[in-house]
Design a protein around this motif. Structure first.
Motif, PDB file in Angstrom:
ATOM      1  N   GLN A  33      46.953  49.287  37.868  1.00  0.00           N
ATOM      2  CA  GLN A  33      45.793  48.803  37.118  1.00  0.00           C
ATOM      3  C   GLN A  33      46.128  47.446  36.526  1.00  0.00           C
ATOM      4  N   TRP A  34      45.102  46.610  36.403  1.00  0.00           N
ATOM      5  CA  TRP A  34      45.288  45.211  36.001  1.00  0.00           C
ATOM      6  C   TRP A  34      44.033  44.790  35.268  1.00  0.00           C
ATOM      7  N   ASN A  35      44.145  44.441  33.972  1.00  0.00           N
ATOM      8  CA  ASN A  35      42.920  44.213  33.208  1.00  0.00           C
ATOM      9  C   ASN A  35      42.439  42.760  33.293  1.00  0.00           C
ATOM     10  N   GLN A  36      41.279  42.522  32.671  1.00  0.00           N
ATOM     11  CA  GLN A  36      40.626  41.222  32.757  1.00  0.00           C
ATOM     12  C   GLN A  36      41.472  40.123  32.130  1.00  0.00           C
ATOM     13  N   ALA A  37      42.111  40.422  30.996  1.00  0.00           N
ATOM     14  CA  ALA A  37      42.938  39.408  30.332  1.00  0.00           C
ATOM     15  C   ALA A  37      44.109  38.986  31.212  1.00  0.00           C
ATOM     16  N   ALA A  38      44.686  39.941  31.961  1.00  0.00           N
ATOM     17  CA  ALA A  38      45.784  39.614  32.873  1.00  0.00           C
ATOM     18  C   ALA A  38      45.293  38.681  33.982  1.00  0.00           C
ATOM     19  N   GLU A  39      44.079  38.923  34.462  1.00  0.00           N
ATOM     20  CA  GLU A  39      43.496  38.034  35.476  1.00  0.00           C
ATOM     21  C   GLU A  39      43.365  36.615  34.931  1.00  0.00           C
ATOM     22  N   GLU A  40      42.888  36.503  33.681  1.00  0.00           N
ATOM     23  CA  GLU A  40      42.634  35.187  33.105  1.00  0.00           C
ATOM     24  C   GLU A  40      43.927  34.428  32.824  1.00  0.00           C
ATOM     25  N   VAL A  41      44.956  35.124  32.345  1.00  0.00           N
ATOM     26  CA  VAL A  41      46.204  34.442  31.972  1.00  0.00           C
ATOM     27  C   VAL A  41      47.035  34.080  33.200  1.00  0.00           C
ATOM     28  N   PHE A  42      47.118  35.000  34.179  1.00  0.00           N
ATOM     29  CA  PHE A  42      48.046  34.805  35.294  1.00  0.00           C
ATOM     30  C   PHE A  42      47.364  34.414  36.608  1.00  0.00           C
ATOM     31  N   GLY A  43      46.026  34.485  36.671  1.00  0.00           N
ATOM     32  CA  GLY A  43      45.325  33.991  37.845  1.00  0.00           C
ATOM     33  C   GLY A  43      45.162  34.966  38.989  1.00  0.00           C
ATOM     34  N   TYR A  44      45.851  36.104  38.941  1.00  0.00           N
ATOM     35  CA  TYR A  44      45.710  37.111  39.992  1.00  0.00           C
ATOM     36  C   TYR A  44      44.545  38.039  39.648  1.00  0.00           C
ATOM     37  N   THR A  45      43.616  38.235  40.587  1.00  0.00           N
ATOM     38  CA  THR A  45      42.563  39.212  40.365  1.00  0.00           C
ATOM     39  C   THR A  45      43.107  40.604  40.641  1.00  0.00           C
ATOM     40  N   ALA A  46      42.412  41.616  40.100  1.00  0.00           N
ATOM     41  CA  ALA A  46      42.832  42.994  40.344  1.00  0.00           C
ATOM     42  C   ALA A  46      42.830  43.303  41.832  1.00  0.00           C
ATOM     43  N   ALA A  47      41.838  42.790  42.559  1.00  0.00           N
ATOM     44  CA  ALA A  47      41.749  43.051  43.997  1.00  0.00           C
ATOM     45  C   ALA A  47      42.953  42.490  44.741  1.00  0.00           C
ATOM     46  N   GLU A  48      43.495  41.375  44.257  1.00  0.00           N
ATOM     47  CA  GLU A  48      44.640  40.748  44.922  1.00  0.00           C
ATOM     48  C   GLU A  48      45.955  41.451  44.620  1.00  0.00           C
ATOM     49  N   ILE A  49      46.098  41.958  43.398  1.00  0.00           N
ATOM     50  CA  ILE A  49      47.421  42.400  42.958  1.00  0.00           C
ATOM     51  C   ILE A  49      47.613  43.910  42.952  1.00  0.00           C
ATOM     52  N   VAL A  50      46.533  44.690  42.798  1.00  0.00           N
ATOM     53  CA  VAL A  50      46.683  46.150  42.774  1.00  0.00           C
ATOM     54  C   VAL A  50      47.200  46.621  44.131  1.00  0.00           C
TER      55      VAL A  50
END
Length: 213
Positions: free
Chosen positions: A93-110
């Motif tokens: 799982q990967w939340n919205q704040a992680a997407e914003e700070v690190f640039g990886y979307t959940a779809a890319e990194i999960v």
């Protein structure tokens, strides 16, 4: 459903994913799990189906789905990056704040192994510590964002227990970029102040010696 039961599959869902329902003589519809066996009697083959009511199990599954949905909503609402990982470091799982700070979307990194550490061995080291039951607090390191930039962070990681054993880990990350910049600015101001102060002291010392003479 009977054919799947004969193939050894658990039969409590239709192919669509909906529960298997039977209807009683008074019209009540009951979710069931079917166990199927082939038996032979007097030279003839028969299929025996045993129907077990699973209303309680279905209710628990629905409650779990609702709880999971609420937790995912809460996870996305948190203002700090949060990730949930399995014991091998794959992102679950990967939340919205992680997407914003690190640039990886959940779809890319999960489903991928956590790619943010600049030192590949650091992830394995931290996983070994946490899966041994340790909780990491304010562990400072530098992570690599998707665009290649380096992000100074403080990490808090703790194990997730299911059934008495560790099934994964959850980690929160605090972005220290602004704090790091402020610390650098303060350090620069301190050095300038010390330098100027030493210069002023030199001038004062020189005038003092002249006055004494």
């Amino acid at each position: 459903a009977f054919q799947r039961g004969l193939d050894g599959q658990r039969v409590d869902r239709l192919q669509s994913g909906d529960p298997v329902l039977i209807e009683t003589s008074d019209g009540e519809r009951i979710p069931v799990e079917i166990t199927v066996e082939r038996i032979t009697a007097d030279g003839d083959d028969y299929l025996m189906g045993v129907f077990r009511e699973v209303s309680d199990q279905l209710a628990r599954e629905r409650a779990l789905e609702q709880t999971t949905s609420r937790l995912e909503t809460l996870l996305d609402a948190l203002p700090v990056p949060v990730g949930v990982f399995d014991t091998n470091g794959a992102v679950e799982q990967w939340n919205q704040a992680a997407e914003e700070v690190f640039g990886y979307t959940a779809a890319e990194i999960v489903g991928q192994r956590y790619p943010l550490f600049t030192d590949d061995g650091e992830l394995d080291l931290l996983l070994d510590r946490v899966t041994d039951g340790e909780t990491l607090q304010n562990y400072r390191t530098t992570l690599r964002a998707r665009d290649g930039s380096r992000v100074p962070v403080a990490i808090n990681v703790r194990p997730i227990y299911e059934g008495g054993s560790i099934s994964g880990v959850v980690g929160t990350t605090v972005d220290l970029s602004e704090r790091h910049q402020r610390e650098q600015q303060l350090d620069l101001l301190h050095r300038m102040a010390r330098h100027n102060f030493r210069n002023e002291l030199s001038v004062i010392r020189g005038w003092s010696m002249a006055l004494r003479d």
